[in-house]
Design an enzyme around this catalytic site. Structure first.
Site, PDB file in Angstrom:
ATOM      1  CG  ASP A  46      -6.773   0.257 -10.060  1.00 27.97           C
ATOM      2  OD1 ASP A  46      -6.882   0.567  -8.622  1.00 27.97           O
ATOM      3  OD2 ASP A  46      -6.647  -0.797 -10.697  1.00 27.97           O
ATOM      4  CB  CYS A  86      -7.593  -1.986  -5.925  1.00 25.84           C
ATOM      5  SG  CYS A  86      -6.943  -3.431  -5.742  1.00 25.84           S
ATOM      6  CG  HIS A 147      -8.621  -7.243  -6.623  1.00 25.08           C
ATOM      7  ND1 HIS A 147      -7.501  -6.177  -7.067  1.00 25.08           N
ATOM      8  CD2 HIS A 147      -8.014  -8.371  -6.994  1.00 25.08           C
ATOM      9  CE1 HIS A 147      -6.162  -6.854  -6.844  1.00 25.08           C
ATOM     10  NE2 HIS A 147      -6.575  -8.317  -6.617  1.00 25.08           N
ATOM     11  CG  HIS A 354      -6.664   3.102  -3.420  1.00 28.61           C
ATOM     12  ND1 HIS A 354      -4.846   3.885  -4.684  1.00 28.61           N
ATOM     13  CD2 HIS A 354      -6.114   2.026  -3.378  1.00 28.61           C
ATOM     14  CE1 HIS A 354      -4.836   2.707  -5.304  1.00 28.61           C
ATOM     15  NE2 HIS A 354      -5.552   1.621  -4.672  1.00 28.61           N
ATOM     16  CE  LYS A 378      -1.821   0.292  -5.405  1.00 31.78           C
ATOM     17  NZ  LYS A 378      -1.759  -0.150  -6.906  1.00 31.78           N
TER      18      LYS A 378
END
Length: 589
Positions: A46, A86, A147, A354, A378
């Site tokens: 992440d 995300c 998520h 990412h 990001k």
């Protein structure tokens, strides 16, 4: 002489016999693959930057276990996320489709799901690779971060839950780790909510005082009721600003096993051991296979929860400590595969959702990742630093060790790759944007099947790339780019992420053109004067964009305001709301 001739004939006969035996006993790699159904282990970090890993050029961060995967497998150097944040990226990964197709985007700046108790999420009519593999007899598990939504109409309908999307087993966070989970100064929403509540408190307190003064001086003909209600509302807002941090911790920072909450709020120093125990338990239970296990690490998102024995050990502060701890976790998982005899029968994939966050910065301390030579990070829809991610595949005895592939590939490609490895077919009732990677990984195909890739920021197309295969050129066209702040910086400092629209983005006419094959850092803008085929490239890319847009259908946007606000009746709670506190287990069951 006769003796030598006789010896040569014997040797030739022996060699021919051996070759015949080997050919009879050793089928080709493609034959092996067509008759085997490997176990599949997907590892996703992440917020990890591509430049944070040794095998992608970092010589100061220790990542020996991830590096070992690359040495023993195939490394992709132009692996692209479908989004730079995300929620949309993970939706694309699971479905093989651009997130704009499933509605996992926003048009108003809500770029990820904001609350566990929101109604938005991965739509029930989307098909994940987990759902297809489950139908083919795979045991399917997700451990770690989700998520992608939880509930639609009640706190127990679980319409967006992993178990509703093809996973047999779930253990982890239905939401995401956040700075707010640890009351960090780097806050996703707590600080903003506190400021808004304090402002409203001041307004209502001023209204109450004004009305009270007017009432007492007889200058305002008003009863005491508005004064009392204004004062009470101000007190409630003040209390809300004081308790909103605790509300977020209890509302979003929780662990679930399947549909049951096991920790609310989480005990962070226990989380990493619990995740590893859960992975080991799943692998042991399902070692007779086949299985699909998606390990979705909570690392390396802020607040960078790190066990004590890793603190202060890296050369890159807390962020580096957290990266090195995650690499150790990868090593523990690989050791479990070895101990259970699963190494040779398991396809492993490692990636990040990412690029690393450049804006995660306090003073001189950097709490986000490094994206190597690539521009941006990001949240930036088009710049390479936000979307170029690690991509490593290992399958001993099948995929060639040490192979490096520079062709354009996507996280969306995992969908058709694992579906076809499982002996199934991709759905024919919808557009699948991913491509089967197996021919490329095996070396039976020289080029990727991606001629074009689109790069979205929310629902807005910011950039596109064209792989001109006959010329060996990778063109990149930017239609929209964010305005970096302060001027001359390489990110949007002072904000959480760069915006996708509005006054803080630039619309380029003509668009910006780069040749990534010569300029991967996107530093030299090509113009009609400097690039003879400028207009031909622009025309071809614009044509591809129009063709792509014709394949899009209108769908409800899951991340827009109505689907992305906190709804108390959707809030998962292990006690009578709002007393959401419990500790139901210490380890895997």
């Amino acid at each position: 002489m006769l003796h030598l001739h006789h010896s040569w004939l014997c040797f030739r006969s022996w060699l021919a016999g051996m070759l015949a035996v080997l050919l009879a006993l050793a089928p080709s790699a493609s034959s092996n693959i067509s008759t085997s159904r490997p176990n599949i282990l997907l590892l996703m970090a992440d917020d990890l930057g591509i430049g944070d890993i040794g095998c992608y050029g970092n010589n100061t961060m220790r990542t020996p276990n991830i590096d070992r995967l690359a040495e023993d497998g195939v490394k992709l150097t132009q692996h692209i996320s479908a989004a730079s944040l995300c929620t949309p990226s993970r939706a694309a990964f699971l479905t093989g489709r651009y997130p704009v197709r499933s509605g996992m985007v926003s048009s108003i700046g809500y770029r990820v799901l904001q609350w566990t108790g929101a109604s938005g999420g991965l739509p029930t009519n989307e098909t994940t690779f987990a759902k297809i593999l489950k139908e083919k007899g795979y045991a399917t598990g997700l451990i770690g971060k989700w998520h992608l939504g939880l509930n639609c109409e009640s706190a127990s309908d679980h319409c967006h839950h992993p178990l509703h999307h093809g996973f047999d087993h779930f253990y982890g966070m239905p939401f995401s780790l956040m700075g707010d989970c640890a009351h960090w100064e780097l806050s996703e929403k707590r600080v903003n909510l506190e400021q808004k509540l304090n402002f409203l408190f001041q307004v209502l307190a001023l209204v109450a005082l004004t009305l009270a003064a007017g009432k007492l001086t007889h200058l305002i003909p008003v009863s005491w009721m508005p004064v009392i209600w204004s004062a009470l509302s101000a007190v409630l807002l003040l209390a809300g600003s004081y308790f909103v941090g605790a509300l977020i911790v209890h509302a979003d920072c929780l662990l679930m096993r399947n549909h049951t909450i096991t920790e609310q709020p989480m005990r962070f120093q226990k989380t990493t051991p619990l995740i590893l125990q859960e992975v080991a338990s799943f692998l042991k239970r399902n070692k007779h296979g086949p299985f699909l296990l998606f390990v979705s690490f909570l690392h390396v998102h802020i607040p960078l929860i790190t066990m004590e024995n890793f603190l202060g050990k890296s050369l890159h502060g807390l962020y580096g400590d957290n990266v090195e701890e995650m690499d150790w976790m990868v090593g523990q998982i690989l050791d479990t595969l070895d101990m259970e005899g699963l190494t040779n029968s398991t396809l492993i994939y490692f990636t990040s959702d990412h690029g690393g966050s450049l804006e995660n910065q306090l003073g001189n301390s950097q709490y986000g990742g490094w994206n190597g030579i690539y521009k941006g990070g990001k949240g930036m829809g088009g710049w390479e630093g936000g979307i170029r991610v690690p991509g490593i595949f290992r399958w001993p005895g099948v995929l060639p060790a040490g192979r490096v592939i520079g062709e354009p590939t996507s996280l969306m490609d995992v969908f058709p790759t694992v579906v076809q490895l499982a002996g199934s077919e991709v759905p024919q009732d919808r557009v699948i944007d991913g491509q089967d990677l197996l021919p490329l990984l095996l070396g039976t195909a020289q080029h990727s099947d991606h001629e074009f890739l689109m790069h979205y920021c929310e629902g807005f197309l910011h950039a596109a790339r064209w792989h001109q295969r006959d010329k060996g050129t990778m063109w990149k066209v930017h239609f929209v780019t964010p305005v970096f702040q302060p001027e001359g910086a390489g990110a949007c400092y002072g904000r959480k992420v760069c915006p996708c629209f509005g006054e803080k983005v630039l619309h380029h006419d003509p668009p910006l053109l780069f040749d990534l094959s010569r300029d991967p850092s996107e530093t030299h803008v090509l113009t009609p004067a400097s690039e003879p085929v400028f207009y031909q490239v622009m025309e071809r890319v614009q044509q591809a964009v129009r063709e792509h847009q014709r394949t899009l259908s209108p769908v409800p946007l899951q991340l827009d305001r109505l689907g992305n606000i906190w709804r108390p009746w959707l809030q998962p709670c292990c006690g009578p709301f709002p007393l959401c506190w419990c500790l139901r287990e210490d380890g895997p069951q």
